[in-house]
Structures are given as structure tokens and as C-alpha cells.
Design a protein around this motif. Sequence first.
Motif, PDB file in Angstrom:
ATOM      1  N   ASN A   1       2.686  31.803  -5.718  1.00 27.26           N
ATOM      2  CA  ASN A   1       3.354  32.917  -5.032  1.00 27.26           C
ATOM      3  C   ASN A   1       2.404  33.633  -4.072  1.00 27.26           C
ATOM      4  O   ASN A   1       2.482  34.858  -3.894  1.00 27.26           O
ATOM      5  CB  ASN A   1       3.921  33.911  -6.049  1.00 27.26           C
ATOM      6  CG  ASN A   1       4.954  33.298  -6.977  1.00 27.26           C
ATOM      7  OD1 ASN A   1       6.109  33.148  -6.608  1.00 27.26           O
ATOM      8  ND2 ASN A   1       4.527  32.914  -8.180  1.00 27.26           N
TER       9      ASN A   1
ATOM     10  N   GLU B   1       6.810  39.064  -5.567  1.00 20.07           N
ATOM     11  CA  GLU B   1       7.882  38.354  -6.272  1.00 20.07           C
ATOM     12  C   GLU B   1       8.060  38.856  -7.702  1.00 20.07           C
ATOM     13  O   GLU B   1       9.142  38.699  -8.289  1.00 20.07           O
ATOM     14  CB  GLU B   1       7.589  36.847  -6.285  1.00 20.07           C
ATOM     15  CG  GLU B   1       7.829  36.154  -4.954  1.00 20.07           C
ATOM     16  CD  GLU B   1       6.624  36.173  -4.032  1.00 20.07           C
ATOM     17  OE1 GLU B   1       6.602  35.397  -3.051  1.00 20.07           O
ATOM     18  OE2 GLU B   1       5.685  36.973  -4.277  1.00 20.07           O
ATOM     19  N   GLN B   2       7.021  39.442  -8.272  1.00 21.84           N
ATOM     20  CA  GLN B   2       7.163  39.993  -9.621  1.00 21.84           C
ATOM     21  C   GLN B   2       8.254  41.061  -9.669  1.00 21.84           C
ATOM     22  O   GLN B   2       8.922  41.237 -10.691  1.00 21.84           O
ATOM     23  CB  GLN B   2       5.827  40.583 -10.086  1.00 21.84           C
ATOM     24  CG  GLN B   2       4.769  39.544 -10.387  1.00 21.84           C
ATOM     25  CD  GLN B   2       3.879  39.951 -11.538  1.00 21.84           C
ATOM     26  OE1 GLN B   2       4.154  40.877 -12.295  1.00 21.84           O
ATOM     27  NE2 GLN B   2       2.775  39.245 -11.689  1.00 21.84           N
TER      28      GLN B   2
ATOM     29  N   TRP C   1      11.669  39.457 -10.314  1.00 17.76           N
ATOM     30  CA  TRP C   1      11.842  39.063 -11.722  1.00 17.76           C
ATOM     31  C   TRP C   1      12.097  40.303 -12.590  1.00 17.76           C
ATOM     32  O   TRP C   1      12.991  40.299 -13.440  1.00 17.76           O
ATOM     33  CB  TRP C   1      10.586  38.319 -12.199  1.00 17.76           C
ATOM     34  CG  TRP C   1      10.760  37.648 -13.530  1.00 17.76           C
ATOM     35  CD1 TRP C   1      11.132  36.366 -13.769  1.00 17.76           C
ATOM     36  CD2 TRP C   1      10.555  38.260 -14.817  1.00 17.76           C
ATOM     37  NE1 TRP C   1      11.181  36.132 -15.118  1.00 17.76           N
ATOM     38  CE2 TRP C   1      10.828  37.268 -15.787  1.00 17.76           C
ATOM     39  CE3 TRP C   1      10.174  39.521 -15.252  1.00 17.76           C
ATOM     40  CZ2 TRP C   1      10.740  37.515 -17.164  1.00 17.76           C
ATOM     41  CZ3 TRP C   1      10.088  39.778 -16.618  1.00 17.76           C
ATOM     42  CH2 TRP C   1      10.365  38.780 -17.554  1.00 17.76           C
TER      43      TRP C   1
ATOM     44  N   LEU D   1      10.499  34.775  -8.069  1.00 16.96           N
ATOM     45  CA  LEU D   1       9.175  34.461  -8.608  1.00 16.96           C
ATOM     46  C   LEU D   1       9.103  32.976  -8.940  1.00 16.96           C
ATOM     47  O   LEU D   1       9.745  32.513  -9.892  1.00 16.96           O
ATOM     48  CB  LEU D   1       8.893  35.305  -9.851  1.00 16.96           C
ATOM     49  CG  LEU D   1       7.525  35.095 -10.501  1.00 16.96           C
ATOM     50  CD1 LEU D   1       6.423  35.644  -9.600  1.00 16.96           C
ATOM     51  CD2 LEU D   1       7.467  35.765 -11.869  1.00 16.96           C
TER      52      LEU D   1
END
Length: 452
Positions: free
Chosen positions: A227, A360-361, A364, A442
Motif C-alpha cells: 500500500n 488505506e487503513q 478498512w 487496503l
Amino acid sequence: MSMRWWYGRVMALAGVIVMAIGLTSGVAAASEHHTGQLPDGATWVADVPAAWNGTTILYSHGFGPLAAQNAPNEETRQALLGSGYALVGSSYSGPSWWALASAVHDQFGALAALERLTGPPRRTIAWGTSMGGLVSALEAEDGGRRLDGVLSTCGLVAGGLNLNNYQLDGEYALAHLLAPAQNVKLVRFANPDEGSASAAALTKITTDAQATPAGRARIALAAALMNGPGWFTGATPPAPADYAGQEIQQQQELAQLVLGFVVAGRYQIELAAGGNSASTAGVDYRALLTGSSHARQVRALYRTAGLDLDADLAALTRDADIRPDPQAVRTLARTSMVTGRLRVPTLNIHTTADQLVPVEQEDWYGGRVHRAGAGPLLRQAYVGATGHCAFRPSESIAALHALESRITTGRWGRVAEPDRLNQAAEGLGGGGRYVRFDPPRLTGGLGEPGRP
């Protein structure tokens, strides 16, 4: 090079931008300074301004040496004290820098110790940075009557299991595709030196591979699995279709920052977990790449290099043999993963290009919170900048004020929208760079395509 050296390097490369926001030189002198030690050995530090506004900020620091901190940096600390906020934070008690097993308990212990001196605050807000952002996210689920709200900044909110897995995916791709004969050790480090040696080996592999089109294509693949953003330096990112320019940035972030920090840092997480929690066995690397926002870039660079991407992905899937230690998985699942069941209003802020805790966390985490039915309590906002925790103090404090508005009024309204946050940051004298942004999924996260 030691992990402590890399920690200093991270702070130098990914530090917070220093800005003046109307500070006066006498703020610290006008505050009461308190320190203490908790029964488990953790230390705590607190500052209470003479003109306390009744709000206490419980600050959780990030991954690194276990030293008590009560603000993300000195500029923000001075600004908060000057505005009347009391600040408190603990060191955590370990046993390693990945102190999630003790952090929430120690933070609430530090808060209780301060309250014995000052009496109960009118309002308490938890604020965490990086790993401390995960601590604050856990506090949002556990704080109940002790907290009124949570501000998570550049938070590792997808948790330890996800972090270990997607980082290992990228490290494995670098080692297996670029230097299969070297047999670089990737997990179960016996001591810090083993982790540092692997970090140095992968850094050299990545540096050497940059010299060829094939090496650059495979670096881009590894970065996609990790990522890794295509923006590391410069005032603006490379153009969306400038795949070669994005790869240059990814190689620089891997070689200059990420590999040295996260590979060596794995030792600290394994020490806390009691083993390796990550796996490559059973992972479908074709599916992982298909779900990545960088898939188009990787395919383009493979075509330029004349490489067979399908063959590389098949080899990664076929040869993957790293399996986790079940006890380590259970430990991190218990200590280092959120449920999404928020109990207080929570505002997360993140830079759009974060090399150590990818944005990207947030995707999620947002999904986790919404599936738990707590979506109305959460807002997420994004600063259009590169760097880990690279917020201006004005941007962080604008977010704090937005959270306070939600606590006071019982509704979010538009206070966490980019224009309102930028307006608030401008009023603080530092300006804001908030943008409307939808974080990608993610890659390699639990429940995401390709991860068993």
C-alpha cells in the motif's frame, strides 16, 4: 544500523511541519508540571495551565522508545497549553515498543493520577498519533464514561494483524523476485540485530534493482502490496498516469524510510506478540494486486520491462510458505485490533500519502465501524500532503475543535468537512490543506481479496 537509528531517521524524514500559530514564550512557565509512575512501571507526565479551560487531553504517543509524552510535538503542546487545555500521557509499560497490551490501561491510569491532583475535568478527549492513534481507537471502544471524544491522527487503525500481513507481502515480493538466492530472513527475528540485518539487505536489494526496467517493475509490485503511495517528496504528487515517476517515489520511500523502519520494527512486534503473526502461505497474490489501487501502474511497468506479470504473481503464490504462530495471532487479535464498536464521537485525520501508515487503513477501519453499527459516531478527514503524521499544528487543532463541536452539539453537521476545517485552520494562523478524498481499499487486509 540499529532500530533506534531508524527511529531517529523516521522522525527526521516524517516529522511534523513546524509552524508558529500565535504562541507566546511564557506558556510553559504558566503551567503546573506533574510526573509520576504507575504500579506497572509506566511513567506519566502532565501539564495543567493556570487558566485551565476544564478540558483534559489524554495523549497517546506512537511506536518508539517508551517515554512519557503528552503532545505530538512541542509546537502543538505550547498551542494547546496556551489555549487552556490540560495535557497528560504515559510511557506505556512494554514489554516492547509495540506496547498495545498495556497502553490503554496505562493511559487511563495516567488520567486517573492527574485527576487525583486536579479533580475531574469538565471534558476529556483522547488524542493519539500513529500507533497511538490505534491506542486512541481502542480507547474509543473502552473509554465509556471516562472519555467524551477521540481524535486519531495518522492512526494505525487497521491494527497489528493487518500491518504485519501487508508489510510482509511486500517484503516477500522484494526478496523472492529480486534476490531469491539471498534467502533474506523476514520473520521470527531472534534479536534486534537480525531485524536490522534484514532491513539493510532489503534496502540494498531495492536500491540495486532500481537500475533496470525489470527491477523497477518488481519494486512497483512490492510497493503495491505494501500500500505504498506514489508520492514521497515534492510539493505535489506525480501525475495520475506518470507511472514511472510514481515508481521513483515508491523506490525512494522504500529505500530511505520504510524498509529500514518496518523490517527492523517487526522484531518489536514479535517480541510483544510472542512470535510471528503474519503469513504468506495461502495468499493469492494475483487477487491482492487486482484489488490494489496501484494495479494499473504495475501492469504498465511490467509491459515496459517486457516481464510476465502473471508468471511473477503465480510464483509468489506457489512459493509462499510463511505461516503464523497461532498464539501470536491470538495475542495481536486481543490487544491490537479494533472491533469498530465506538462508544464516543471519533474523528480521524490522515495525510493522503502516508508511507508508514497508509491511508488505506482508514477505508478498512471505516468499514469495520459501519458494520458494527457505529458509523454515525465516526468522521474521517484527509490532509492533501505527503508524509507520516505530517500535519501542521493548525490542522490538528482545527480537527480538535471540530470534535469539540460534535461533543457539545451532539451532531457533526459540516464541522469535519474540508472547507470548514481549512477555515478553522486559517483562523489559527497556520492554514489548512484538507481535501475531499476517498481512500482506496487496503490491499492485503483481513477480509480483503486474496487474503485467506
